[in-house]
Scaffold this motif. Structure first.
Motif, PDB file in Angstrom:
ATOM      1  N   ALA A 191     -93.864   3.961 -65.708  1.00 47.36           N
ATOM      2  CA  ALA A 191     -92.675   3.384 -66.339  1.00 47.36           C
ATOM      3  C   ALA A 191     -92.578   1.885 -66.045  1.00 47.36           C
ATOM      4  O   ALA A 191     -92.250   1.090 -66.932  1.00 47.36           O
ATOM      5  N   TYR A 192     -92.868   1.494 -64.799  1.00 50.24           N
ATOM      6  CA  TYR A 192     -92.855   0.066 -64.465  1.00 50.24           C
ATOM      7  C   TYR A 192     -93.959  -0.676 -65.204  1.00 50.24           C
ATOM      8  O   TYR A 192     -93.752  -1.793 -65.685  1.00 50.24           O
ATOM      9  N   LYS A 193     -95.132  -0.076 -65.316  1.00 49.07           N
ATOM     10  CA  LYS A 193     -96.233  -0.717 -66.035  1.00 49.07           C
ATOM     11  C   LYS A 193     -95.863  -0.931 -67.500  1.00 49.07           C
ATOM     12  O   LYS A 193     -96.072  -2.006 -68.052  1.00 49.07           O
ATOM     13  N   ASN A 194     -95.259   0.096 -68.119  1.00 45.43           N
ATOM     14  CA  ASN A 194     -94.832  -0.034 -69.514  1.00 45.43           C
ATOM     15  C   ASN A 194     -93.743  -1.091 -69.658  1.00 45.43           C
ATOM     16  O   ASN A 194     -93.729  -1.844 -70.636  1.00 45.43           O
ATOM     17  N   PHE A 195     -92.843  -1.176 -68.678  1.00 41.47           N
ATOM     18  CA  PHE A 195     -91.796  -2.193 -68.718  1.00 41.47           C
ATOM     19  C   PHE A 195     -92.405  -3.593 -68.606  1.00 41.47           C
ATOM     20  O   PHE A 195     -92.047  -4.489 -69.380  1.00 41.47           O
ATOM     21  N   LEU A 196     -93.310  -3.766 -67.669  1.00 38.10           N
ATOM     22  CA  LEU A 196     -93.907  -5.091 -67.465  1.00 38.10           C
ATOM     23  C   LEU A 196     -94.789  -5.504 -68.642  1.00 38.10           C
ATOM     24  O   LEU A 196     -94.930  -6.698 -68.915  1.00 38.10           O
TER      25      LEU A 196
ATOM     26  N   TYR B  96     -86.381  -1.119 -68.788  1.00 36.63           N
ATOM     27  CA  TYR B  96     -86.455  -0.995 -67.336  1.00 36.63           C
ATOM     28  C   TYR B  96     -86.193   0.456 -66.938  1.00 36.63           C
ATOM     29  O   TYR B  96     -85.303   1.104 -67.497  1.00 36.63           O
ATOM     30  N   PRO B  97     -86.933   1.008 -65.975  1.00 35.89           N
ATOM     31  CA  PRO B  97     -86.724   2.402 -65.567  1.00 35.89           C
ATOM     32  C   PRO B  97     -85.307   2.655 -65.061  1.00 35.89           C
ATOM     33  O   PRO B  97     -84.745   1.834 -64.340  1.00 35.89           O
ATOM     34  N   GLN B  98     -84.757   3.790 -65.457  1.00 33.25           N
ATOM     35  CA  GLN B  98     -83.405   4.174 -65.074  1.00 33.25           C
ATOM     36  C   GLN B  98     -83.461   5.391 -64.151  1.00 33.25           C
ATOM     37  O   GLN B  98     -84.427   6.151 -64.173  1.00 33.25           O
TER      38      GLN B  98
ATOM     39  N   ALA C  67     -95.007  18.188 -57.805  1.00 33.05           N
ATOM     40  CA  ALA C  67     -93.733  17.782 -58.412  1.00 33.05           C
ATOM     41  C   ALA C  67     -93.298  16.390 -57.946  1.00 33.05           C
ATOM     42  O   ALA C  67     -93.072  15.507 -58.779  1.00 33.05           O
ATOM     43  N   PRO C  68     -93.193  16.117 -56.631  1.00 37.13           N
ATOM     44  CA  PRO C  68     -92.781  14.765 -56.237  1.00 37.13           C
ATOM     45  C   PRO C  68     -93.869  13.714 -56.467  1.00 37.13           C
ATOM     46  O   PRO C  68     -93.564  12.571 -56.821  1.00 37.13           O
ATOM     47  N   GLN C  69     -95.130  14.096 -56.296  1.00 38.22           N
ATOM     48  CA  GLN C  69     -96.213  13.126 -56.499  1.00 38.22           C
ATOM     49  C   GLN C  69     -96.254  12.639 -57.939  1.00 38.22           C
ATOM     50  O   GLN C  69     -96.364  11.447 -58.202  1.00 38.22           O
ATOM     51  N   GLN C  70     -96.169  13.574 -58.878  1.00 28.44           N
ATOM     52  CA  GLN C  70     -96.245  13.190 -60.282  1.00 28.44           C
ATOM     53  C   GLN C  70     -95.019  12.399 -60.700  1.00 28.44           C
ATOM     54  O   GLN C  70     -95.113  11.507 -61.540  1.00 28.44           O
ATOM     55  N   ALA C  71     -93.868  12.706 -60.121  1.00 29.00           N
ATOM     56  CA  ALA C  71     -92.654  11.952 -60.449  1.00 29.00           C
ATOM     57  C   ALA C  71     -92.811  10.479 -60.058  1.00 29.00           C
ATOM     58  O   ALA C  71     -92.417   9.585 -60.807  1.00 29.00           O
ATOM     59  N   ILE C  72     -93.418  10.230 -58.902  1.00 30.70           N
ATOM     60  CA  ILE C  72     -93.624   8.842 -58.468  1.00 30.70           C
ATOM     61  C   ILE C  72     -94.708   8.185 -59.325  1.00 30.70           C
ATOM     62  O   ILE C  72     -94.608   7.003 -59.660  1.00 30.70           O
ATOM     63  N   LYS C  73     -95.721   8.943 -59.723  1.00 28.45           N
ATOM     64  CA  LYS C  73     -96.723   8.398 -60.647  1.00 28.45           C
ATOM     65  C   LYS C  73     -96.079   8.025 -61.977  1.00 28.45           C
ATOM     66  O   LYS C  73     -96.411   7.000 -62.572  1.00 28.45           O
TER      67      LYS C  73
END
Length: 117
Positions: free
Chosen positions: A91-96, A102-104, A80-86
């Motif tokens: 999200a940052y890659k898609n933003f860049l 930008y991730p919220q 659960a926490p690992q996948q959330a950080i992935k």
């Protein structure tokens, strides 16, 4: 031809509680990582000698502190926490790459979810 399988879950009270805990842990990990990403990136901008934040480094940092600061994270699956950080890294890659905003920060009760591999 695309084939999909829809499976409806009918959890009992104990399972519903576990799912809610897992969603909360995933949301906490995502929000914690987003906050730390922003802080570490600001430090990197001020001092380019410091490394840029990455999703892998944030997962390592969370694993290092979760036993002392977030012991309740150990009650649910580690996925659960690992996948959330992935997900935050994606999200940052898609933003860049210009494909997303930008991730919220995630809010409780709005699209609560977690992922198990």
């Amino acid at each position: 031809m695309i084939i999909a399988h829809k499976i409806a879950l009918k959890p009992n009270n104990k399972q519903r509680t576990y799912f809610a805990k897992a969603c909360g842990v995933a949301r906490l990990a995502y929000n914690w990582a987003l906050d730390n990403w922003q802080k570490q990136y600001q430090l990197h901008k001020n001092n380019p000698a410091l490394p840029k934040p990455t999703e892998m480094s944030l997962r390592r940092q969370l694993n290092a502190i979760k036993r002392e600061q977030f012991p309740f994270m150990l009650e649910v699956t580690k996925c659960a926490p690992q996948q959330a950080i992935k997900d935050l890294g994606k999200a940052y890659k898609n933003f860049l790459d210009g494909r997303a905003k930008y991730p919220q920060f995630r809010k409780k009760g709005q699209h609560d979810s977690f992922y198990i591999s």
